[in-house]
Write a protein that holds these residues in place. Structure first.
Motif, PDB file in Angstrom:
ATOM      1  N   UNK A   1       0.855  -1.179   0.000  1.00 19.64           N
ATOM      2  CA  UNK A   1       0.000   0.000   0.000  1.00 19.64           C
ATOM      3  C   UNK A   1       0.893   1.231   0.000  1.00 19.64           C
ATOM      4  N   UNK A   2       0.333   2.363  -0.405  1.00 13.71           N
ATOM      5  CA  UNK A   2       1.136   3.582  -0.458  1.00 13.71           C
ATOM      6  C   UNK A   2       0.382   4.753   0.145  1.00 13.71           C
ATOM      7  N   UNK A   3       1.116   5.545   0.902  1.00  9.38           N
ATOM      8  CA  UNK A   3       0.616   6.832   1.373  1.00  9.38           C
ATOM      9  C   UNK A   3       1.427   7.916   0.682  1.00  9.38           C
ATOM     10  N   UNK A   4       0.747   8.711  -0.134  1.00 17.26           N
ATOM     11  CA  UNK A   4       1.398   9.838  -0.797  1.00 17.26           C
ATOM     12  C   UNK A   4       1.332  11.045   0.130  1.00 17.26           C
ATOM     13  N   UNK A   5       2.418  11.757   0.235  1.00 17.47           N
ATOM     14  CA  UNK A   5       2.508  12.878   1.172  1.00 17.47           C
ATOM     15  C   UNK A   5       1.436  13.928   0.882  1.00 17.47           C
ATOM     16  N   UNK A   6       0.584  14.171   1.864  1.00 18.39           N
ATOM     17  CA  UNK A   6      -0.507  15.130   1.678  1.00 18.39           C
ATOM     18  C   UNK A   6       0.016  16.556   1.523  1.00 18.39           C
ATOM     19  N   UNK A   7       1.170  16.847   2.101  1.00 19.46           N
ATOM     20  CA  UNK A   7       1.731  18.197   1.976  1.00 19.46           C
ATOM     21  C   UNK A   7       2.165  18.475   0.545  1.00 19.46           C
ATOM     22  N   UNK A   8       2.851  17.499  -0.076  1.00 21.44           N
ATOM     23  CA  UNK A   8       3.271  17.669  -1.470  1.00 21.44           C
ATOM     24  C   UNK A   8       2.064  17.864  -2.379  1.00 21.44           C
ATOM     25  N   UNK A   9       1.074  16.989  -2.230  1.00 22.32           N
ATOM     26  CA  UNK A   9      -0.107  17.064  -3.089  1.00 22.32           C
ATOM     27  C   UNK A   9      -0.860  18.368  -2.847  1.00 22.32           C
ATOM     28  N   UNK A  10      -0.959  18.766  -1.585  1.00 21.04           N
ATOM     29  CA  UNK A  10      -1.665  20.002  -1.264  1.00 21.04           C
ATOM     30  C   UNK A  10      -1.026  21.219  -1.907  1.00 21.04           C
ATOM     31  N   UNK A  11       0.299  21.321  -1.798  1.00 17.27           N
ATOM     32  CA  UNK A  11       0.993  22.475  -2.388  1.00 17.27           C
ATOM     33  C   UNK A  11       0.861  22.480  -3.911  1.00 17.27           C
ATOM     34  N   UNK A  12       1.041  21.307  -4.520  1.00 16.62           N
ATOM     35  CA  UNK A  12       0.937  21.230  -5.978  1.00 16.62           C
ATOM     36  C   UNK A  12      -0.469  21.589  -6.458  1.00 16.62           C
ATOM     37  N   UNK A  13      -1.461  21.093  -5.733  1.00 16.07           N
ATOM     38  CA  UNK A  13      -2.841  21.368  -6.127  1.00 16.07           C
ATOM     39  C   UNK A  13      -3.168  22.844  -5.981  1.00 16.07           C
ATOM     40  N   UNK A  14      -2.747  23.448  -4.885  1.00 15.64           N
ATOM     41  CA  UNK A  14      -3.006  24.876  -4.675  1.00 15.64           C
ATOM     42  C   UNK A  14      -2.407  25.707  -5.806  1.00 15.64           C
ATOM     43  N   UNK A  15      -1.198  25.366  -6.213  1.00 13.68           N
ATOM     44  CA  UNK A  15      -0.542  26.126  -7.284  1.00 13.68           C
ATOM     45  C   UNK A  15      -1.285  25.963  -8.609  1.00 13.68           C
ATOM     46  N   UNK A  16      -1.699  24.731  -8.922  1.00 17.19           N
ATOM     47  CA  UNK A  16      -2.414  24.489 -10.173  1.00 17.19           C
ATOM     48  C   UNK A  16      -3.783  25.161 -10.180  1.00 17.19           C
TER      49      UNK A  16
END
Length: 360
Positions: free
Chosen positions: A187-202
């Motif tokens: 199973x994998x947990x993707x870092x929520x901080x990375x995804x959050x920052x990338x999503x906010x920028x997009x």
């Protein structure tokens, strides 16, 4: 086997307390071999283990080899920076584990955090992988990697995951780590901080383009600017709350943009197609992003915090902090050895580390 003392000899040493010690020469009565026995903390070398230990400690605290020489000389312990270098390298070679081929003996964890970084070594960049216990931050391995593609990461990570019996891989949202997770059956947990920052920028970028009103690709698929902005706002809200049950909602939003026209070769991606790709990616990513919400202990508490902060912190503290004060390493083995030594000290912050145990 019997030995007989032959001679008492004096030996001058560099030490904080003793300028001279006494050693004994013994002879083996069976083979005639003669050897010396030194007091504890002294060897055939001139510099005592106490001084070498102080040199290593000062280096780990951030001093350069030359600065360590100056400090020890001012305290009456004349030791050159070359001797400091040799002491540090010798201790680094004795670090137990912290490499893929030889992890900490018997250590097990259900979740491993992994990340890669790079250090400059002899004028070129060297890729370094670090694996930690995703629950408490214990560093498991620091290794040089030939690259960062999925196959190379899997060759590095799979033995580590097997050795510690891990069920979960925690990482950033790089596709290579997703492939490692899938190929190894974890199973994998993707870092929520990375995804959050990338999503906010997009979201901010796309909202600005929609607000400018110069792109008409949304009209071609029957979506108004107001609807698109509401969808982006909904995505932001879902990224912040990260509820597993929101995946069907993401799918429904994606389907609104599924027919967006794919640009031809060399053409710029239009807003509608970028919206399609954004919602498709987040829809597919959702189980990995929200995994920590569903993985709980026997008391119903979340085991992970959803970030890869332990890895980020380990890179900053145990690799980059020492590296920042340098112009780069001269040898790749030094880069790995020093990083492993500092990480070992970090692993023992709570209970302390006896450098003497690593002295040859």
């Amino acid at each position: 086997m019997r030995f007989t003392p032959r001679q008492e000899v004096s030996k001058k040493i560099v030490d904080a307390q003793h300028a001279e010690v006494t050693a004994w020469r013994y002879e083996c009565l069976k083979c005639g071999h003669v050897f010396r026995v030194y007091p504890k903390g002294v060897s055939q070398k001139q510099i005592s283990k106490r001084v070498n230990g102080m040199a290593v400690m000062l280096y780990l605290l951030g001093l350069s080899y030359g600065a360590v020489e100056i400090v020890l000389s001012s305290l009456g312990m004349g030791i050159g920076k070359t001797s400091v270098f040799r002491a540090v390298q010798a201790v680094a070679q004795q670090v137990p584990g912290l490499k893929r081929e030889k992890l900490l003996g018997g250590y097990q964890t259900k979740a491993v955090g992994a990340d890669v970084t790079s250090v400059r070594c002899n004028g070129k960049w060297v890729t370094v992988g670090i694996a930690v216990d995703a629950d408490n931050g214990m560093v498991l391995s620091i290794d040089e990697l030939p690259g960062e593609d999925a196959q190379q990461l899997q060759a590095w990570l799979e033995p580590i995951l097997e050795a510690v019996d891990a069920d979960v891989l925690v990482s950033d949202d790089a596709d290579a780590f997703k492939q490692v997770s899938d190929e190894t059956g974890r199973s994998q947990q993707v870092c929520k901080s990375h995804v959050g920052r990338n999503t906010e920028a997009l979201v901010a970028e796309l909202a600005a383009l929609i607000g400018a009103g110069q792109d008409h690709s949304l009209e071609a698929i029957g979506i108004t600017c107001e609807q698109a902005l509401r969808d982006l706002e909904a995505l932001q809200e879902m990224i912040h709350t990260r509820r597993p049950e929101d995946q069907p909602r993401l799918e429904a939003i994606y389907l609104r943009y599924a027919n967006a026209r794919k640009p031809g070769k060399g053409q710029k991606h239009e807003v509608a197609y970028r919206m399609r790709n954004l919602f498709l990616d987040r829809w597919n990513l959702w189980p990995r992003l929200c995994f920590y919400r569903t993985w709980k202990d026997e008391y119903g508490n979340e085991i992970l915090d959803g970030t890869n902060n332990h890895c980020e912190r380990a890179i900053g503290w145990w690799i980059k902090e020492r590296y920042r004060s340098m112009r780069g390493y001269k040898q790749e083995q030094s880069a790995l050895g020093i990083s492993r030594l500092i990480a070992l000290a970090g692993n023992h912050l709570a209970r302390g580390l006896r450098l003497a145990d690593l002295m040859a």
